[in-house]
Design a protein around this motif. Structure first.
Motif, PDB file in Angstrom:
ATOM      1  N   LEU A 136       0.816  -1.212   0.000  1.00  0.00           N
ATOM      2  CA  LEU A 136       0.000   0.000   0.000  1.00  0.00           C
ATOM      3  C   LEU A 136       0.854   1.268   0.000  1.00  0.00           C
ATOM      4  O   LEU A 136       0.460   2.286  -0.562  1.00  0.00           O
ATOM      5  CB  LEU A 136      -0.942   0.007   1.205  1.00  0.00           C
ATOM      6  CG  LEU A 136      -2.069  -1.028   1.158  1.00  0.00           C
ATOM      7  CD1 LEU A 136      -2.848  -1.014   2.465  1.00  0.00           C
ATOM      8  CD2 LEU A 136      -2.981  -0.802  -0.021  1.00  0.00           C
ATOM      9  N   SER A 137       2.035   1.207   0.610  1.00  0.00           N
ATOM     10  CA  SER A 137       2.890   2.397   0.626  1.00  0.00           C
ATOM     11  C   SER A 137       3.592   2.606  -0.716  1.00  0.00           C
ATOM     12  O   SER A 137       3.931   3.734  -1.056  1.00  0.00           O
ATOM     13  CB  SER A 137       3.909   2.321   1.759  1.00  0.00           C
ATOM     14  OG  SER A 137       4.780   1.236   1.562  1.00  0.00           O
ATOM     15  N   THR A 138       3.836   1.552  -1.468  1.00  0.00           N
ATOM     16  CA  THR A 138       4.470   1.709  -2.784  1.00  0.00           C
ATOM     17  C   THR A 138       3.453   1.924  -3.901  1.00  0.00           C
ATOM     18  O   THR A 138       3.830   2.376  -4.989  1.00  0.00           O
ATOM     19  CB  THR A 138       5.336   0.487  -3.133  1.00  0.00           C
ATOM     20  OG1 THR A 138       4.523  -0.685  -3.123  1.00  0.00           O
ATOM     21  CG2 THR A 138       6.494   0.334  -2.168  1.00  0.00           C
ATOM     22  N   LEU A 139       2.201   1.648  -3.654  1.00  0.00           N
ATOM     23  CA  LEU A 139       1.169   1.761  -4.680  1.00  0.00           C
ATOM     24  C   LEU A 139       1.066   3.159  -5.307  1.00  0.00           C
ATOM     25  O   LEU A 139       1.007   3.267  -6.542  1.00  0.00           O
ATOM     26  CB  LEU A 139      -0.183   1.317  -4.119  1.00  0.00           C
ATOM     27  CG  LEU A 139      -1.325   1.213  -5.115  1.00  0.00           C
ATOM     28  CD1 LEU A 139      -1.001   0.174  -6.188  1.00  0.00           C
ATOM     29  CD2 LEU A 139      -2.611   0.850  -4.405  1.00  0.00           C
ATOM     30  N   PRO A 140       1.073   4.253  -4.541  1.00  0.00           N
ATOM     31  CA  PRO A 140       0.995   5.572  -5.195  1.00  0.00           C
ATOM     32  C   PRO A 140       2.169   5.843  -6.140  1.00  0.00           C
ATOM     33  O   PRO A 140       1.991   6.441  -7.208  1.00  0.00           O
ATOM     34  CB  PRO A 140       1.011   6.563  -4.026  1.00  0.00           C
ATOM     35  CG  PRO A 140       0.579   5.776  -2.851  1.00  0.00           C
ATOM     36  CD  PRO A 140       1.025   4.371  -3.091  1.00  0.00           C
ATOM     37  N   PHE A 141       3.371   5.399  -5.770  1.00  0.00           N
ATOM     38  CA  PHE A 141       4.533   5.606  -6.627  1.00  0.00           C
ATOM     39  C   PHE A 141       4.414   4.789  -7.915  1.00  0.00           C
ATOM     40  O   PHE A 141       4.782   5.266  -8.992  1.00  0.00           O
ATOM     41  CB  PHE A 141       5.825   5.253  -5.885  1.00  0.00           C
ATOM     42  CG  PHE A 141       6.054   6.122  -4.682  1.00  0.00           C
ATOM     43  CD1 PHE A 141       6.502   7.421  -4.825  1.00  0.00           C
ATOM     44  CD2 PHE A 141       5.792   5.646  -3.418  1.00  0.00           C
ATOM     45  CE1 PHE A 141       6.709   8.238  -3.727  1.00  0.00           C
ATOM     46  CE2 PHE A 141       5.992   6.443  -2.302  1.00  0.00           C
ATOM     47  CZ  PHE A 141       6.446   7.742  -2.455  1.00  0.00           C
TER      48      PHE A 141
END
Length: 81
Positions: A26-31
């Motif tokens: 979830l933390s890498t998803l926006p990138f």
């Protein structure tokens, strides 16, 4: 289920913390989303104008970064103010 039980279940679901693997995803998803959007926009612009420099392809960005980071340092003859 009555209305109160459903509300309590959703509150618990909202307050639930993700596990380590899901948290990393979830933390890498926006990138990842931003990178894919950039790659698509760059590709569409380069189809119309192959010499476009506004949105260079990701390969061109990596090539330039590698050249700048690993190449020799070019200094000016005069002092930088």
């Amino acid at each position: 289920m009555d209305e109160w039980s459903e509300a309590m279940y959703s509150m618990r679901l909202i307050n639930k913390k993700p596990g380590p693997a899901l948290a990393i995803f979830l933390s890498t998803l926006p990138f990842l989303v931003i990178f894919v959007a950039y790659a698509i926009a760059s590709h569409l612009r380069l189809l119309e104008n192959p010499s476009d420099k506004l949105l260079p392809s990701p390969a061109k960005v990596l090539e330039t970064a590698q050249r700048l980071l690993t190449g020799p340092v070019q200094r000016a003859n005069s002092a930088v103010a």
